[in-house]
Write an enzyme that holds these catalytic residues in place. Structure first.
Site: not given
Ligand code: PLP
Length: 402
Positions: A170, A200, A220, A222, A258, A345
């Site tokens: 990422n 990713q 994921s 989003h 749920t 993050c």
């Molecule tokens: N793994 C990777 C490679 C990511 O880029 C991300 C988010 O940036 C995640 C896990 C975490 O995803 P989520 O926001 O759905 O918890």
């Protein structure tokens, strides 16, 4: 009273104006952090909020009909990944998915884990936490960007119980060929549990799980134009899964609670669109990335970390000599251009160094690295404009520093 109403009205108007201005002029190049939701996905969620809002576990007709739609959504994701056996289990996000995956191996006999030094924290931390359960964790430091079969095989032996390799990084976009690595690894070590964080990669690279060598894969919503709050993972053998949330029997009793029906239906809608356009999107975004690189290279002191076939076209990692990434990000936000220092993050904690240093970059290089991440929603015009603004900002910072 009238004064109060006027002030409230003015505040609301200013807020609304700011939002409209932001959306109108924003050049959003932080698509690894999150993406804009597809209109179709939004409509699917809205329909589930407004019309089909029953609980899919209810035994009445409204619940039953919704259950059908819900299971169709699951099938849609299974088809997209060409899953022949195993299940998709919905979660709230990829972090939850990764935590369930890692939790599932805590009682295995072989207490050695092979992973990489460049995993996202959502995989890295749960794995590190297993040390207190008696696990030994070995991390591969990729040489030259990619993690290869050779990197894996030189470290692996029969004493390892779990192997986890992220599919696309990422922060730099480096691609690991997880399908072929899993195939070769399973020939030598058929019992090892193989997991991949494909957040990713999902929806951007074609992923085929039909061979059954990958035991777990997480993704994921989003990151692929579905809303926040929905994720899922694939489990080749659901008997391996050890839940983190106990309660009702939802998700095969592997994840109680749920179901997030609007999120799941929206995700399936996004997946249908991605399935149709994946190859074209790849080419389109690749062209955007190349245009950005060519333009940025007109400057002196530009170090592109993620160029060429081994990198996802969706991610550009680049450093500008003697420019702090954080300063550049904040100058660009004044122009409504949004890029990032590293992963969203970890950007608040300076922990992004861990990944870039894992790839062999010095602390200085890591501090100078920005991530520009694309989606097929970006236009060439936007990208070229952003490139000009980035170059202008870099020149400005350099001139001030002299
Ligand atoms: N793994 C990777 C490679 C990511 O880029 C991300 C988010 O940036 C995640 C896990 C975490 O995803 P989520 O926001 O759905 O918890």
């Amino acid at each position: 009273m009238i004064k109060q109403v006027l002030v409230t009205f003015l505040l609301l108007f200013t807020q609304l104006y700011n939002i409209i201005e932001l959306v109108r002029f924003m050049i959003y190049l932080d698509n690894c952090a999150t993406t804009k939701v597809y209109k179709e996905a939004m409509e699917a969620a809205l329909h589930a909020f407004e019309v089909t809002y029953a609980n899919p576990s209810s035994i009445h007709k409204a619940g039953f009909l919704l259950r059908n739609d819900f299971e169709e959504a699951r099938e849609c994701i299974k088809k997209f990944l060409n899953i022949k056996s195993g299940e998709i289990i919905f979660t709230s996000c990829a972090s939850e998915a990764n935590n369930i995956i890692v939790n599932s191996i805590k009682d295995i006999k072989k207490k050695k884990i092979l992973t990489t030094a460049v995993e996202h924290q959502a995989m890295n931390k749960p794995i590190d936490n297993l040390v207190v359960c008696g696990f030994e964790v070995i991390k591969i430091h990729p040489k030259g960007g990619q993690i290869t079969l050779d990197d894996v095989l030189t470290k692996l032996d029969d004493s390892f119980g779990f192997l986890s390799l992220m599919h696309v990084n990422n922060e730099v976009g480096s691609i690991t060929r997880v399908e072929s690595i899993a195939r070769e690894v399973k020939k030598l070590y058929p019992d090892i549990i193989f997991a991949t964080d494909a957040v990713q990669a999902f929806g951007k690279l074609r992923i085929d799980l039909s061979e059954g060598n990958i035991d777990f894969l997480s993704m994921s919503g989003h990151k692929v134009h579905a809303p926040k709050g929905i994720g899922c993972f694939y489990a080749h053998d659901t008997h391996l899964v050890k839940p983190l949330i106990y309660g009702g029997e939802q998700e095969f009793s592997l994840r109680a609670g749920t179901e997030n029906v609007p999120g799941v239906l929206a995700l399936a809608e996004a997946v249908k669109i991605l399935d149709k356009n994946l190859e074209n999107n790849y080419k389109y975004v690749n062209n955007l990335k190349n245009k950005m690189i060519a333009s940025l290279k007109e400057l002196d002191g530009v170090n592109v970390h993620s160029e060429g076939e081994g990198y996802s076209p969706y991610v550009l990692s680049v450093a500008f000599d003697n420019i702090k990434a954080e300063v550049l990000v904040h100058i660009l936000e004044q122009e409504e251009v949004y890029i990032s220092t590293s992963s969203a993050c970890s950007s608040k904690q300076k922990k992004h160094m861990r990944v870039l240093e894992g790839y062999g970059y010095s602390e200085k290089e890591a501090e100078e690295t920005v991530r520009i991440s694309f989606s097929e929603m970006n236009t060439e015009e936007e990208v070229l404009k952003a490139a000009e603004l980035i170059k202008k900002a870099v020149k400005f910072i350099r001139s001030v520093k002299k």
